[in-house]
Design a protein around this motif. Structure first.
Motif, short mmCIF file in Angstrom:
data_model
loop_
_atom_site.label_atom_id
_atom_site.label_comp_id
_atom_site.label_asym_id
_atom_site.label_seq_id
_atom_site.Cartn_x
_atom_site.Cartn_y
_atom_site.Cartn_z
N PHE A 210 9.42 25.94 -6.72
CA PHE A 210 10.26 26.47 -7.79
C PHE A 210 10.52 25.38 -8.81
O PHE A 210 10.33 24.19 -8.53
CB PHE A 210 11.57 27.06 -7.25
N VAL A 211 10.91 25.80 -10.02
CA VAL A 211 11.24 24.86 -11.08
C VAL A 211 12.65 25.14 -11.57
O VAL A 211 13.13 26.28 -11.52
CB VAL A 211 10.24 24.93 -12.27
N THR A 212 13.31 24.08 -12.05
CA THR A 212 14.65 24.21 -12.62
C THR A 212 14.64 23.61 -14.02
O THR A 212 14.02 22.57 -14.26
CB THR A 212 15.69 23.48 -11.75
N ALA A 213 15.33 24.27 -14.94
CA ALA A 213 15.49 23.77 -16.31
C ALA A 213 16.94 23.39 -16.51
O ALA A 213 17.85 24.11 -16.07
CB ALA A 213 15.08 24.84 -17.32
N SER A 214 17.17 22.27 -17.18
CA SER A 214 18.53 21.73 -17.23
C SER A 214 18.96 21.32 -18.64
O SER A 214 18.13 21.03 -19.51
CB SER A 214 18.62 20.51 -16.30
N ALA A 215 20.28 21.27 -18.80
CA ALA A 215 20.86 20.74 -20.04
C ALA A 215 20.62 19.26 -20.18
O ALA A 215 20.91 18.68 -21.24
CB ALA A 215 22.36 21.04 -20.07
N ASP A 216 20.07 18.60 -19.15
CA ASP A 216 19.74 17.17 -19.26
C ASP A 216 18.39 16.94 -19.94
O ASP A 216 17.88 15.83 -19.97
CB ASP A 216 19.78 16.49 -17.89
N ALA A 217 17.79 18.02 -20.49
CA ALA A 217 16.54 17.98 -21.27
C ALA A 217 15.30 17.86 -20.39
O ALA A 217 14.21 17.62 -20.91
CB ALA A 217 16.56 16.85 -22.32
N THR A 218 15.44 18.04 -19.07
CA THR A 218 14.27 17.95 -18.20
C THR A 218 14.05 19.25 -17.43
O THR A 218 14.94 20.09 -17.31
CB THR A 218 14.42 16.80 -17.17
N ILE A 219 12.83 19.35 -16.90
CA ILE A 219 12.47 20.42 -15.96
C ILE A 219 12.02 19.71 -14.69
O ILE A 219 11.26 18.74 -14.74
CB ILE A 219 11.31 21.26 -16.52
N GLY A 259 8.54 16.44 -8.85
CA GLY A 259 8.21 15.83 -10.14
C GLY A 259 9.19 16.24 -11.21
O GLY A 259 9.96 17.19 -11.06
N THR A 260 9.17 15.50 -12.33
CA THR A 260 10.04 15.76 -13.47
C THR A 260 9.21 15.87 -14.74
O THR A 260 8.33 15.04 -14.99
CB THR A 260 11.08 14.63 -13.63
N LEU A 261 9.51 16.89 -15.54
CA LEU A 261 8.82 17.09 -16.82
C LEU A 261 9.78 16.79 -17.95
O LEU A 261 10.85 17.40 -18.04
CB LEU A 261 8.32 18.54 -16.92
N SER A 262 9.42 15.86 -18.79
CA SER A 262 10.26 15.46 -19.92
C SER A 262 9.51 15.68 -21.22
O SER A 262 8.30 15.47 -21.29
CB SER A 262 10.66 13.98 -19.79
N GLY A 263 10.23 16.07 -22.26
CA GLY A 263 9.61 16.32 -23.56
C GLY A 263 10.53 17.07 -24.50
O GLY A 263 10.53 16.86 -25.72
N HIS A 264 11.35 17.97 -23.94
CA HIS A 264 12.32 18.68 -24.78
C HIS A 264 13.34 17.70 -25.34
O HIS A 264 13.70 16.70 -24.71
CB HIS A 264 13.05 19.75 -23.97
N VAL A 265 13.82 18.01 -26.54
CA VAL A 265 14.89 17.22 -27.15
C VAL A 265 16.15 18.08 -27.11
O VAL A 265 16.32 19.00 -27.90
CB VAL A 265 14.55 16.85 -28.61
N GLY A 266 17.02 17.80 -26.15
CA GLY A 266 18.19 18.64 -25.95
C GLY A 266 18.00 19.55 -24.75
O GLY A 266 17.00 19.48 -24.02
N ALA A 267 18.99 20.41 -24.53
CA ALA A 267 19.02 21.26 -23.35
C ALA A 267 17.81 22.17 -23.25
O ALA A 267 17.32 22.70 -24.25
CB ALA A 267 20.30 22.09 -23.36
N VAL A 268 17.32 22.35 -22.01
CA VAL A 268 16.27 23.33 -21.72
C VAL A 268 16.98 24.56 -21.17
O VAL A 268 17.65 24.48 -20.13
CB VAL A 268 15.24 22.80 -20.70
N THR A 269 16.86 25.68 -21.84
CA THR A 269 17.64 26.87 -21.51
C THR A 269 16.93 27.83 -20.59
O THR A 269 17.58 28.65 -19.92
CB THR A 269 18.00 27.63 -22.78
N SER A 270 15.60 27.77 -20.55
CA SER A 270 14.85 28.81 -19.85
C SER A 270 13.51 28.28 -19.38
O SER A 270 12.93 27.37 -19.96
CB SER A 270 14.65 30.02 -20.77
N VAL A 271 12.98 28.92 -18.31
CA VAL A 271 11.68 28.53 -17.77
C VAL A 271 11.11 29.70 -16.99
O VAL A 271 11.84 30.49 -16.40
CB VAL A 271 11.83 27.28 -16.87
#
Length: 442
Positions: A210-219, A259-271
């Protein structure tokens, strides 16, 4: 050329076309009265098909559903009756009907149907509730320290194999895998690693990760399996390590991300996962982007841009299109196969508030639902820019209350939000478009 007797009425030539093989008729032009509306046109199609039991049809002309007479359409669009008008007809979808409503003490943030008789609901009171079709709350799952923002159910086969029935994410920065142990549903593990609220969670098609999207700008990417022992040592950020004193009812086992996916600038709201290529996921966020990721490689392979915050994202295995809900009251459609990363393929506007949730129909390449802060659910056929139906709450006290969550499971459409009511609607389960997969938008 065939004709229809109409006395001195004004007439027009039409050509009837259908994509569903079982409903196709000869496409030679026929003459019909201009005063005909969808019901009269539907009678003609049923006559040409030789149906003893009529099938209701809707008619599309130039990307819009015909909701008036042909004469009014011609006049409004300044078209000559001397031209041949092409009408595409599709089997009608019956309007959704609210069949049940389950009450909660606080706002509903997320809904996931595990089956047509079992519904997982996340709430701002920090509790995940499991309901059955008899309006009974089977379980109240307590383990989060703050509001539950997202919940996703696994398949029943997966629950038997891995024992994880659902995963929830919270403002407390954790995700919890829940399952049955000792005859009761309880927390099997707590996934830690995010440094801010978890806004969305999704399980892959084979129900292994499973994956989680967060307000910390990561998945973050996680194994769904229950670890044999705590993975505390693998935490990337020790500031989010579990406290020594556990809250009653939570698991002592901690899970770390693969693993961690970084690239968004700001909160990630959906995945969400690409159900055709499960190594690919799609995400949306405050940075106005819809991103495609290869989780196996850990890279952002494509970025689509628009000018508004993305609140939700959903992928259709039938059309292979992405639908997104936005803060500008719009629904947008994207084609991840397109090399053009800045152009939205279609923008649907009708809502009067934010659109925090969208859901594709499980058996159609064209049917889509959206829920809004305006308190309504809209049903769309993406071959038209206008909604098929706008669904209000049956309960007067719920009307106008913000909707935050939506799920479309088989013939059930579930929605919830500010009122705390889980609204369950019956939709036409017979509706199938029969189209080829991979819808292309002009």
């Amino acid at each position: 050329m065939d004709s229809v007797e109409s006395g001195s009425e004004a007439q027009v030539q039409i050509r009837l076309v259908a994509k569903q093989e079982k409903y196709k008729v000869p496409d030679a032009p026929i003459v019909v009265p201009q005063q005909l509306q969808r019901y009269g046109l539907s009678e003609i199609v049923n006559h040409l098909l030789g149906h003893e039991k009529p099938v209701p049809f809707d008619f599309l002309v130039d990307g819009q559903f015909l909701r008036e007479s042909i004469a009014k359409y011609l006049k409004q669009n300044s078209l000559s009756a001397e031209n041949i008008l092409t009408l595409e007809y599709v089997e009608s979808m019956l309007p959704p009907t609210e069949i049940a409503s389950y009450s909660h003490d606080d706002w509903i943030s997320s809904i996931s149907a595990a089956a047509s008789d079992r519904f997982m609901v996340g709430s701002y009171d920090g509790v995940v509730r499991v309901w059955n079709a008899q309006s009974e709350c089977e379980s109240e799952l307590r383990g989060h320290e703050s509001a539950v923002k997202c919940v996703v159910a696994t398949s029943r086969n997966t629950a038997k194999r891995s024992k994880v029935e659902l995963v929830s994410g919270s403002q407390d920065r954790t995700a919890i895998g829940w399952g049955t142990k000792g005859g009761q549903r309880k927390a099997l593990y707590t996934a830690r690693g995010h440094t801010d609220s978890i806004e969305a969670v999704a399980v892959n098609p084979t129900n292994t990760h499973f994956v989680t999207a967060s307000a910390d700008a990561t998945i973050r990417f996680w194994s769904l399996a229950v670890p044999k022992e705590s993975e505390d040592a693998q935490l990337e950020d020790q500031s989010v390590a579990p406290p020594e004193k556990k809250r009653k009812g939570t698991s002592t086992i901690t899970k770390a991300a693969v693993g961690t996916l970084s690239g968004h600038v700001g909160a990630v709201t959906s995945v969400c996962f690409d159900t055709d290529r499960e190594s690919h996921i799609y995400s949306g966020g405050w940075d106005h982007s819809v991103r495609t990721w290869d989780v196996a490689m850990g890279v952002n392979v494509a970025t689509n841009l628009c000018d508004k915050v993305v609140l939700d994202v959903d992928y259709s295995t039938h059309s292979r299109l992405i639908a997104t809900g936005h803060a500008d009251r719009s629904v947008r459609l994207w084609d991840p196969r397109s090399s053009d990363n800045t152009v939205v393929k279609l923008r649907l506007t009708s809502h009067g508030g934010f659109v925090p949730s969208v859901a594709w129909a499980p058996s159609s390449a064209f049917m889509l639902a959206s829920a809004s802060h305006d308190g309504t659910i809209k049903i769309w056929d993406i071959r038209s820019r206008t909604p098929l139906y706008t669904v209000q709450a049956a309960n007067a006290e719920d009307k106008g209350k913000k909707l935050l969550a939506l799920d479309w499971h088989q013939s059930l459409l579930l929605a919830g939000g500010e009122s705390g009511s889980l609204r369950i609607h019956s939709v036409n389960s017979q509706y199938e478009d029969g189209s080829d997969r991979g819808t292309k938008l002009a």
